[in-house]
Every structure is written in structure tokens, then in C-alpha cells.
Scaffold this motif. Structure first.
Motif, PDB file in Angstrom:
ATOM      1  N   ALA A  79       0.837  -1.210   0.000  1.00 23.77           N
ATOM      2  CA  ALA A  79       0.000   0.000   0.000  1.00 23.77           C
ATOM      3  C   ALA A  79       0.869   1.257   0.000  1.00 23.77           C
ATOM      4  CB  ALA A  79      -0.935  -0.003   1.198  1.00 23.77           C
ATOM      5  N   VAL A  80       1.940   1.225   0.776  1.00 25.90           N
ATOM      6  CA  VAL A  80       2.845   2.376   0.822  1.00 25.90           C
ATOM      7  C   VAL A  80       3.515   2.574  -0.534  1.00 25.90           C
ATOM      8  CG1 VAL A  80       4.923   3.340   1.891  1.00 25.90           C
ATOM      9  CG2 VAL A  80       3.207   2.202   3.309  1.00 25.90           C
ATOM     10  N   GLU A  81       3.942   1.497  -1.165  1.00 22.70           N
ATOM     11  CA  GLU A  81       4.554   1.607  -2.497  1.00 22.70           C
ATOM     12  C   GLU A  81       3.557   2.157  -3.514  1.00 22.70           C
ATOM     13  OE1 GLU A  81       7.643   1.492  -3.373  1.00 22.70           O
ATOM     14  OE2 GLU A  81       8.459   0.662  -1.516  1.00 22.70           O
ATOM     15  N   ALA A  82       2.286   1.764  -3.388  1.00 26.36           N
ATOM     16  CA  ALA A  82       1.248   2.301  -4.282  1.00 26.36           C
ATOM     17  C   ALA A  82       1.107   3.810  -4.073  1.00 26.36           C
ATOM     18  CB  ALA A  82      -0.086   1.589  -4.042  1.00 26.36           C
ATOM     19  N   GLY A  83       1.118   4.234  -2.811  1.00 24.94           N
ATOM     20  CA  GLY A  83       1.042   5.665  -2.522  1.00 24.94           C
ATOM     21  C   GLY A  83       2.250   6.413  -3.036  1.00 24.94           C
ATOM     22  N   LEU A  84       3.429   5.846  -2.847  1.00 23.04           N
ATOM     23  CA  LEU A  84       4.656   6.483  -3.338  1.00 23.04           C
ATOM     24  C   LEU A  84       4.666   6.573  -4.856  1.00 23.04           C
ATOM     25  CD1 LEU A  84       7.312   4.925  -0.938  1.00 23.04           C
ATOM     26  CD2 LEU A  84       6.638   7.342  -1.071  1.00 23.04           C
ATOM     27  N   SER A  85       4.150   5.556  -5.512  1.00 26.82           N
ATOM     28  CA  SER A  85       4.102   5.562  -6.972  1.00 26.82           C
ATOM     29  C   SER A  85       3.278   6.746  -7.482  1.00 26.82           C
ATOM     30  CB  SER A  85       3.510   4.240  -7.464  1.00 26.82           C
ATOM     31  OG  SER A  85       3.374   4.250  -8.855  1.00 26.82           O
ATOM     32  N   VAL A  86       2.147   6.989  -6.861  1.00 24.93           N
ATOM     33  CA  VAL A  86       1.301   8.118  -7.268  1.00 24.93           C
ATOM     34  C   VAL A  86       1.967   9.442  -6.886  1.00 24.93           C
ATOM     35  CG1 VAL A  86      -0.948   9.236  -6.950  1.00 24.93           C
ATOM     36  CG2 VAL A  86      -0.817   6.759  -7.218  1.00 24.93           C
TER      37      VAL A  86
END
Length: 131
Positions: A79-86
Motif C-alpha cells: 500500500a505504501v509503495e502504491a502511494g509512493l508511486s502516485v
């Protein structure tokens, strides 16, 4: 000691705007056997860094990545990686986290009135629809 950390502890350690609190925060973070960091805490952390302390998105992302690199930190990494990607694509960290968790919970498409969020998620190949 195993701790669940509040946003203000992360902020103090990252920006050192209050030296006494920064020292305490750093000591707790380095001495803890485990630091549990909830997703809302990270969403708030990014918001505070960007809105209050005028961090650049790349610097806010670097602060999260430094936290992730600590051996004693537990987070929902996908989830954190998804947030960082955006965030690193110019969008909002929380939107990436929300879209990820929504999908994980069984949602098939992210829906929002936020044109920017829908555009960033769509550009990343995620199903999203503007309402």
C-alpha cells in the motif's frame, strides 16, 4: 518496546523543528524493537511535510523510503509503495493508498470526483472513473 507511532513523532524526527521533541522521537524510533506505522499515519505525515513544511514531493517520498529502510519498521508495504508511486508521479500519496486498499478489499474500480487522482491512477494502468 514495540510501539505504534503517531504522525507527530515521525514529523518531529524528520524535521527537527522542536529539538527536545526531535531528540525524544529519534530515541524512541531507534530504540524500539518494532515500530508499527499505520497507513493513516503515513498519509498524515506526507500531508504535513508537503502542506506545513513545504517539502517537495521527492523529499517527502525520500522521508518515507528512509523510514521503510529501517529494519524495525512494519507497514503495509504494498500500500505504501502504491502511494509512493502516485506521489512520485505528481499525484497524492493518499489517493494511491486508497486505491490500493480499495482493490485489496474487493473494489474493482476507483471512483472519485477528483480529476487529478483519476488521471494519475488511469495513467498507471489502474481502473479509475471520474464521477
Amino acid at each position: 518496546m514495540k510501539v505504534a507511532v503517531d504522525t507527530n513523532v515521525l514529523v518531529r524526527a524528520a524535521v527537527c523543528d522542536d529539538h527536545a521533541q526531535a531528540s525524544i522521537a529519534t530515541k524512541v524510533l531507534t530504540e524500539a524493537e518494532l515500530i508499527a506505522v499505520a497507513l493513516p499515519c503515513l498519509c498524515e505525515f506526507i500531508w504535513v511535510l508537503l502542506s506545513v513544511y513545504s517539502f517537495q514531493p521527492s523529499d517527502a517520498a525520500a522521508a518515507i523510503r528512509a523510514l521503510l529502510a529501517a529494519a524495525n519498521v512494519e507497514v503495509n508495504r504494498p500500500a505504501v509503495e502504491a502511494g509512493l508511486s502516485v506521489l512520485e508521479a505528481g499525484g497524492d500519496f493518499a489517493d494511491g493508498v486508497i486505491a490500493y486498499e480499495g482493490k485489496w478489499l474487493g473494489g474493482e474500480i476507483f471512483v472519485s470526483f477528483d480529476k487529478k487522482a483519476v488521471a494519475f491512477l488511469t495513467a498507471q494502468g489502474q481502473p479509475a472513473r471520474l464521477l
